[in-house]
Design a protein around this motif. Structure first.
Motif, PDB file in Angstrom:
ATOM      1  N   VAL A 132       0.841  -1.210   0.000  1.00 35.82           N
ATOM      2  CA  VAL A 132       0.000   0.000   0.000  1.00 35.82           C
ATOM      3  C   VAL A 132       0.874   1.258   0.000  1.00 35.82           C
ATOM      4  CG1 VAL A 132      -1.734   1.287   1.308  1.00 35.82           C
ATOM      5  CG2 VAL A 132      -1.925  -1.190   1.095  1.00 35.82           C
ATOM      6  N   GLN A 133       1.907   1.258   0.811  1.00 34.03           N
ATOM      7  CA  GLN A 133       2.816   2.404   0.835  1.00 34.03           C
ATOM      8  C   GLN A 133       3.490   2.599  -0.517  1.00 34.03           C
ATOM      9  OE1 GLN A 133       5.194   1.021   4.153  1.00 34.03           O
ATOM     10  NE2 GLN A 133       4.317   2.572   5.515  1.00 34.03           N
ATOM     11  N   SER A 134       3.855   1.515  -1.182  1.00 27.66           N
ATOM     12  CA  SER A 134       4.472   1.604  -2.507  1.00 27.66           C
ATOM     13  C   SER A 134       3.519   2.210  -3.525  1.00 27.66           C
ATOM     14  CB  SER A 134       4.920   0.220  -2.990  1.00 27.66           C
ATOM     15  OG  SER A 134       5.919  -0.288  -2.167  1.00 27.66           O
ATOM     16  N   VAL A 135       2.261   1.809  -3.464  1.00 29.17           N
ATOM     17  CA  VAL A 135       1.265   2.358  -4.392  1.00 29.17           C
ATOM     18  C   VAL A 135       1.103   3.856  -4.159  1.00 29.17           C
ATOM     19  CG1 VAL A 135      -1.195   2.353  -4.977  1.00 29.17           C
ATOM     20  CG2 VAL A 135       0.037   0.193  -4.756  1.00 29.17           C
ATOM     21  N   PHE A 136       0.980   4.273  -2.912  1.00 30.39           N
ATOM     22  CA  PHE A 136       0.811   5.698  -2.631  1.00 30.39           C
ATOM     23  C   PHE A 136       2.075   6.503  -2.931  1.00 30.39           C
ATOM     24  CE2 PHE A 136      -3.085   4.396  -0.713  1.00 30.39           C
ATOM     25  CZ  PHE A 136      -3.911   5.486  -0.916  1.00 30.39           C
TER      26      PHE A 136
END
Length: 193
Positions: A132-136
């Motif tokens: 999720v952090q990578s996507v954001f």
């Protein structure tokens, strides 16, 4: 805002550590495609899409390579994914918007060599972000790229109507604008902690 929150990660990539104006990655399209606002926005969207696809793929590749203790293959795997994503975007734009394909010209396939895209994949791996952090992070980097190229295009279009001395026209003015925008974004550096 906590440094691990997705809102901070997004803002950090988009504004505080903007890939183009603070980290100086991806300067070529900023200077080459920012002549018209519509072309600049389209290039920004294409680059942001490739950043997202590459980021998600890089996270998955990193998980597999780490599991099998093959981290030394990261770079080549990331480059292959980026090149594939750019080919996909190029085929879609060529099929559905030939005028845009012509307007972007050589800069569309050059997204492959845009160091900002590789930077997103490498930085998120280095920061050890979860999925999720990578996507954001990639969404923030893409938004920051769009912001930078649209700001530059808007300023360049406005300057076409201004009485600019001949010595400062063209590439000189583009470089001065990029420098001024970079200075403005460097003011956000203190927000990152």
């Amino acid at each position: 805002m906590h440094a691990d929150s997705i809102a901070f990660i997004f803002l950090n990539a988009a504004i505080i550590n903007n890939f183009v104006l603070a980290l100086f990655l991806g300067i070529c399209p900023l200077l080459g495609v920012s002549g018209k606002l519509t072309t600049a926005f389209s290039m920004g969207m294409a680059t942001a899409f490739v950043m997202l696809i590459s980021s998600v793929s890089a996270w998955l590749i990193n998980e597999v390579l780490t599991h099998f203790d093959l981290e030394f293959l990261r770079l080549i795997a990331y480059i292959a994914v980026i090149a594939s994503a750019v080919q996909l975007v190029e085929m879609i734009i060529k099929k559905y918007s030939p005028p845009l394909y012509q307007a972007l010209g050589i800069f569309l396939p050059l997204i492959t060599t845009n160091c900002a895209i590789l930077g997103v994949a490498l930085f998120q791996t280095n920061y050890e972000y979860n999925f999720v952090q990578s996507v954001f992070y990639s969404l923030g980097a893409g938004a920051g790229f769009i912001l930078a190229i649209v700001l530059m295009a808007g300023l360049r279009e406005k300057l076409e109507l201004a009485d600019v001395p001949s010595i400062a026209r063209g590439a000189a003015m583009s470089l001065m604008l990029a420098g001024i925008l970079s200075l403005a974004f460097m003011g956000f550096a203190g927000l990152g902690g």
